[in-house]
Design a protein around this motif. Structure first.
Motif, PDB file in Angstrom:
ATOM      1  N   TRP A  35       0.818  -1.213   0.000  1.00 14.62           N
ATOM      2  CA  TRP A  35       0.000   0.000   0.000  1.00 14.62           C
ATOM      3  C   TRP A  35       0.855   1.268   0.000  1.00 14.62           C
ATOM      4  N   THR A  36       1.876   1.277   0.844  1.00 13.44           N
ATOM      5  CA  THR A  36       2.728   2.460   0.943  1.00 13.44           C
ATOM      6  C   THR A  36       3.360   2.781  -0.410  1.00 13.44           C
ATOM      7  N   GLU A  37       3.877   1.740  -1.073  1.00 17.28           N
ATOM      8  CA  GLU A  37       4.513   1.936  -2.382  1.00 17.28           C
ATOM      9  C   GLU A  37       3.480   2.424  -3.392  1.00 17.28           C
ATOM     10  N   GLN A  38       2.277   1.833  -3.321  1.00 16.22           N
ATOM     11  CA  GLN A  38       1.207   2.209  -4.242  1.00 16.22           C
ATOM     12  C   GLN A  38       0.895   3.713  -4.148  1.00 16.22           C
ATOM     13  N   ILE A  39       0.740   4.172  -2.891  1.00 17.95           N
ATOM     14  CA  ILE A  39       0.431   5.587  -2.688  1.00 17.95           C
ATOM     15  C   ILE A  39       1.597   6.455  -3.162  1.00 17.95           C
ATOM     16  N   ALA A  40       2.821   6.052  -2.791  1.00 12.31           N
ATOM     17  CA  ALA A  40       4.003   6.830  -3.174  1.00 12.31           C
ATOM     18  C   ALA A  40       4.112   6.945  -4.701  1.00 12.31           C
ATOM     19  N   GLU A  41       3.818   5.848  -5.389  1.00 17.79           N
ATOM     20  CA  GLU A  41       3.918   5.874  -6.857  1.00 17.79           C
ATOM     21  C   GLU A  41       2.873   6.807  -7.468  1.00 17.79           C
ATOM     22  N   ARG A  42       1.639   6.721  -6.966  1.00 19.54           N
ATOM     23  CA  ARG A  42       0.579   7.597  -7.511  1.00 19.54           C
ATOM     24  C   ARG A  42       0.890   9.061  -7.213  1.00 19.54           C
ATOM     25  N   ILE A  43       1.426   9.319  -6.019  1.00 23.67           N
ATOM     26  CA  ILE A  43       1.791  10.698  -5.668  1.00 23.67           C
ATOM     27  C   ILE A  43       2.853  11.203  -6.642  1.00 23.67           C
ATOM     28  N   ALA A  44       3.837  10.362  -6.908  1.00 22.63           N
ATOM     29  CA  ALA A  44       4.928  10.755  -7.814  1.00 22.63           C
ATOM     30  C   ALA A  44       4.363  11.102  -9.193  1.00 22.63           C
ATOM     31  N   GLU A  45       3.386  10.309  -9.660  1.00 29.65           N
ATOM     32  CA  GLU A  45       2.790  10.568 -10.977  1.00 29.65           C
ATOM     33  C   GLU A  45       2.085  11.919 -11.044  1.00 29.65           C
ATOM     34  N   ARG A  46       1.513  12.312  -9.919  1.00 30.26           N
ATOM     35  CA  ARG A  46       0.695  13.533  -9.947  1.00 30.26           C
ATOM     36  C   ARG A  46       1.405  14.743  -9.337  1.00 30.26           C
ATOM     37  N   LYS A  47       2.690  14.580  -9.118  1.00 29.87           N
ATOM     38  CA  LYS A  47       3.492  15.620  -8.467  1.00 29.87           C
ATOM     39  C   LYS A  47       3.257  17.019  -9.038  1.00 29.87           C
ATOM     40  N   GLN A  48       3.375  17.144 -10.371  1.00 33.14           N
ATOM     41  CA  GLN A  48       3.253  18.459 -11.014  1.00 33.14           C
ATOM     42  C   GLN A  48       1.869  19.057 -10.772  1.00 33.14           C
ATOM     43  N   ASP A  49       0.872  18.194 -10.926  1.00 33.18           N
ATOM     44  CA  ASP A  49      -0.510  18.594 -10.724  1.00 33.18           C
ATOM     45  C   ASP A  49      -0.724  19.097  -9.299  1.00 33.18           C
ATOM     46  N   GLU A  50      -0.139  18.372  -8.348  1.00 32.61           N
ATOM     47  CA  GLU A  50      -0.284  18.742  -6.938  1.00 32.61           C
ATOM     48  C   GLU A  50       0.337  20.108  -6.666  1.00 32.61           C
ATOM     49  N   ILE A  51       1.511  20.350  -7.238  1.00 33.44           N
ATOM     50  CA  ILE A  51       2.186  21.632  -7.018  1.00 33.44           C
ATOM     51  C   ILE A  51       1.376  22.762  -7.651  1.00 33.44           C
ATOM     52  N   LEU A  52       0.887  22.494  -8.865  1.00 36.22           N
ATOM     53  CA  LEU A  52       0.099  23.477  -9.598  1.00 36.22           C
ATOM     54  C   LEU A  52      -1.131  23.894  -8.813  1.00 36.22           C
ATOM     55  N   ARG A  53      -1.784  22.905  -8.210  1.00 34.33           N
ATOM     56  CA  ARG A  53      -3.023  23.193  -7.487  1.00 34.33           C
ATOM     57  C   ARG A  53      -2.778  23.513  -6.016  1.00 34.33           C
ATOM     58  N   GLY A  54      -1.596  23.212  -5.534  1.00 40.65           N
ATOM     59  CA  GLY A  54      -1.266  23.527  -4.145  1.00 40.65           C
ATOM     60  C   GLY A  54      -2.015  22.674  -3.145  1.00 40.65           C
ATOM     61  N   ILE A  55      -2.385  21.461  -3.559  1.00 38.89           N
ATOM     62  CA  ILE A  55      -3.088  20.576  -2.627  1.00 38.89           C
ATOM     63  C   ILE A  55      -2.820  19.112  -2.988  1.00 38.89           C
ATOM     64  N   ALA A  56      -2.773  18.264  -1.947  1.00 36.23           N
ATOM     65  CA  ALA A  56      -2.510  16.839  -2.169  1.00 36.23           C
ATOM     66  C   ALA A  56      -3.701  16.190  -2.871  1.00 36.23           C
ATOM     67  N   LEU A  57      -3.421  15.430  -3.916  1.00 39.16           N
ATOM     68  CA  LEU A  57      -4.512  14.843  -4.703  1.00 39.16           C
ATOM     69  C   LEU A  57      -4.629  13.335  -4.496  1.00 39.16           C
ATOM     70  N   VAL A  58      -3.653  12.741  -3.821  1.00 34.23           N
ATOM     71  CA  VAL A  58      -3.683  11.295  -3.608  1.00 34.23           C
ATOM     72  C   VAL A  58      -3.498  11.001  -2.128  1.00 34.23           C
ATOM     73  N   GLY A  59      -4.268  10.066  -1.608  1.00 30.82           N
ATOM     74  CA  GLY A  59      -4.100   9.655  -0.213  1.00 30.82           C
ATOM     75  C   GLY A  59      -5.432   9.265   0.396  1.00 30.82           C
ATOM     76  N   PRO A  60      -5.386   8.755   1.638  1.00 34.22           N
ATOM     77  CA  PRO A  60      -6.610   8.277   2.289  1.00 34.22           C
ATOM     78  C   PRO A  60      -7.678   9.363   2.435  1.00 34.22           C
ATOM     79  N   GLN A  61      -7.258  10.642   2.418  1.00 39.70           N
ATOM     80  CA  GLN A  61      -8.213  11.743   2.557  1.00 39.70           C
ATOM     81  C   GLN A  61      -9.137  11.844   1.359  1.00 39.70           C
ATOM     82  N   ARG A  62      -8.825  11.089   0.292  1.00 41.78           N
ATOM     83  CA  ARG A  62      -9.674  11.131  -0.907  1.00 41.78           C
ATOM     84  C   ARG A  62     -10.276   9.770  -1.210  1.00 41.78           C
ATOM     85  N   ASP A  63     -10.224   8.866  -0.266  1.00 41.39           N
ATOM     86  CA  ASP A  63     -10.771   7.519  -0.480  1.00 41.39           C
ATOM     87  C   ASP A  63     -12.294   7.533  -0.497  1.00 41.39           C
TER      88      ASP A  63
END
Lengths: 200, 377
Positions: free
Chosen positions: B238-266
């Motif tokens: 699970w940890t690796e899964q989340i880390a990988e998805r976060i890495a994929e959306r890194k640019q998007d997250e910075i652009l929007r200034g908010i975390a887009l992947v994680g349990p807070q969006r389950d």
């Protein structure tokens, strides 16, 4: 600073806001509190700040508090100079010293990384730590920040910059308290102590 | 588990009351708006340390008063009796177990447990992912203290990460400063997700079985975890899964200034014969699915803790037909103690009525009716 503060007040707020962990809101609250104090109380507060500043300084080596240029620990020749314990705060150093078990040296970061408090790595004594490590030939660095989110993140940051230097970097253990009763430990602690178990 | 005695002071509209209670069925009767729901909610606050409904603890204090206090004595089969207090005043909230203050909600929740059924459950089933997460956190947190601990760490990591993202977006900090928070979020989030996954599998199986019984085998209910990071191929990762998805959306997250992947969006999805409950279910089907979920929550709490939570049925029967009323009464009746509120006694299932003692609620004042058919305490 917004114009609805008179100049002396906005200056005070501005000064307070520079303190670590004090945001604009807290700075305002503190400033208004100070204005409500009596003249004697304010005098005594500013005297205390000046005196502390005059007589207490950070050790030029480890950043522990000291009344001399280098602190007693750094001056102590009996200390093991191959071992360095990195703590967030001078209070943590005191806690380790009370055990009288640890004989190595310390490095006080003067905080942990916390974006919410406006503290980035460049505001901690990390450059100084890197310099010490490059010059002083330690064999092991013990990262002893608290096991909180911020403490763990700071430890991770340190590991990332120290490990490439080829020395041993370790993290203090966490889990069951010594003399603790399994029956009374909370579940979170028990789960942690399972996760961090070690082979015998 | 059951409540042996409760004492209520300045809670919402309720008049001060101290009463001894016992095992079995309790019918909570009174006209609408008298305080029946508040009484059931008070019991749930004693177990969960907070109200599902109130955004602020202050809202629990009776209008015009400076504090409210709830005290309960619980009988527990597995862990011995329990005394708990929830007090809310201007200084904040105090939680006490056996008279000692508990500073963290996570250590309070789960000591006494209850499951509150009410009409909002239908909205929960049909509503936003945030409601689903709330259900999940409550149901899982009640049986797993370590989950709440991880959830707390996860939230803290998320707050720090969101701040770090905003700093990066504004150019105050380099993009590399986010990495340590990504790691914290995926580590603690990984544990949260792993527990949610395992729990929802069990809950889903149980809810499916219960839905079949409640609906007379009409459709098949399927409950599926829908993590924002997607399902890992290996449940250990699970940890690796989340880390990988976060890495994929890194640019998007910075652009929007908010975390887009994680349990807070389950989220979790529920389907009936493959059709999404949110989009296609009738109100009746959604109600049955909600009942199935709550009953499944009780059953899992029993499996995990060895005792049935107190069952609080807040005006649940009026909307059900006779056969379903009886089935719910039968299923919930496995609990040691059940409180069922209703505006009309005739809505209560016939098998509950003879055994039930009656608590009458009128304009906030609460009284146990002495002449009702008594059961042994």
């Amino acid at each position: 600073m917004p114009s609805y503060f008179t100049r002396p007040l906005s200056k005070l707020v501005g000064e307070l806001e520079k303190l670590p962990g004090v945001g604009p809101k807290s700075a305002q609250r503190l400033a208004f509190h100070i204005l409500r104090l009596t003249a004697e109380e304010v005098e005594s507060l500013s005297q205390a700040i000046l005196e502390a500043k005059e007589h207490v300084r950070a050790c030029s080596i480890c950043y522990n508090y000291s009344d001399q240029d280098t602190c007693e620990i750094c001056r102590d020749a009996r200390r093991d100079r191959s071992l360095l314990c990195v703590v967030a705060d001078a209070r943590d150093l005191v806690a380790f010293e009370r055990t009288s078990e640890y004989k190595g040296l310390y490095h006080v970061l003067q905080g942990v990384i916390s974006p919410m408090d406006g503290v980035g790595p460049e505001m901690l004594r990390i450059r100084e730590l890197q310099k010490r490590i490059a010059e002083d030939g330690f064999q092991e660095i013990i990262v002893a920040t608290n096991p909180t989110i911020e403490g763990d993140a700071t430890a991770m940051y340190l590991a990332a910059i120290l490990k490439p230097l080829g020395l041993k970097v370790s993290r203090i253990a966490h889990g069951m308290p010594v003399g603790g009763d399994l029956d009374y430990a909370d579940q979170a602690t028990l789960v942690q102590s399972l996760e961090w178990r070690r082979e015998m | 588990m059951y409540l042996k005695a409760i004492s209520i002071q300045n809670y919402r509209n309720l008049e001060p009351v101290s009463m001894a209670l016992g095992q079995g069925f309790w019918a909570v009767l009174g006209e609408n708006g008298q305080g029946k729901s508040n009484l059931l909610e008070a019991v749930s606050v004693l177990c969960m340390g907070r109200s599902r409904k109130a955004d602020r603890d202050r809202d629990l204090v009776r209008f015009g008063e400076s504090f409210m206090r709830l005290e309960g004595r619980f009988s527990r089969e597995q862990r011995g009796d329990l005394e708990s207090v929830v007090r809310v005043s201007e200084e904040g909230k105090e939680l006490l177990l056996f008279g000692s203050a508990v500073t963290r909600l996570a250590k309070f929740i789960g000591e006494a447990s209850c499951v509150l059924f009410n009409s909002n459950d239908v909205e929960m089933v049909l509503g936003e992912p945030s409601g689903h997460r709330l259900f999940l956190n409550e149901a899982l947190g009640q049986v797993n203290q370590a989950y709440l601990f991880d959830l707390g760490r996860c939230r803290r990591a998320l707050e720090q990460k969101n701040r770090a993202l905003k700093d990066v977006r504004k150019g105050y900090a380099p993009a590399s400063s986010i990495g340590i928070w990504d790691t914290q979020l995926s580590q603690h989030g990984g544990r949260v997700c792993a527990r949610r996954d395992a729990f929802l599998r069990r809950l889903g199986d149980e809810a499916a079985r219960l839905y079949t019984r409640l609906s007379g085998g009409a459709e098949e209910l399927e409950t599926r975890y829908a993590p924002s990071a997607g399902m890992p191929d290996d449940p250990q990762r699970w940890t690796e899964q989340i880390a990988e998805r976060i890495a994929e959306r890194k640019q998007d997250e910075i652009l929007r200034g908010i975390a887009l992947v994680g349990p807070q969006r389950d989220d979790f999805t529920m389907t009936l014969d493959g059709a999404d409950v949110r989009s296609f279910a009738s109100r009746g089907q959604a109600r049955t699915a909600a009942l199935a979920l709550r009953l499944a929550q009780c059953r899992i709490a029993f499996e995990d803790t060895g005792e049935w939570p107190i069952v609080l049925l807040d005006d649940v029967f009026a909307e059900l037909d006779v056969s379903r009323r009886q089935l719910v009464a039968e299923l919930a009746g496995e609990a040691q103690q059940v409180f069922a509120s209703s505006a009309s006694e005739s809505d209560l299932p016939s098998e509950m009525q003879p055994a039930a003692r009656v608590i009458r609620v009128c304009r906030g004042s609460i009284a146990i009716e002495e002449n009702a058919g008594a059961v042994q305490a």
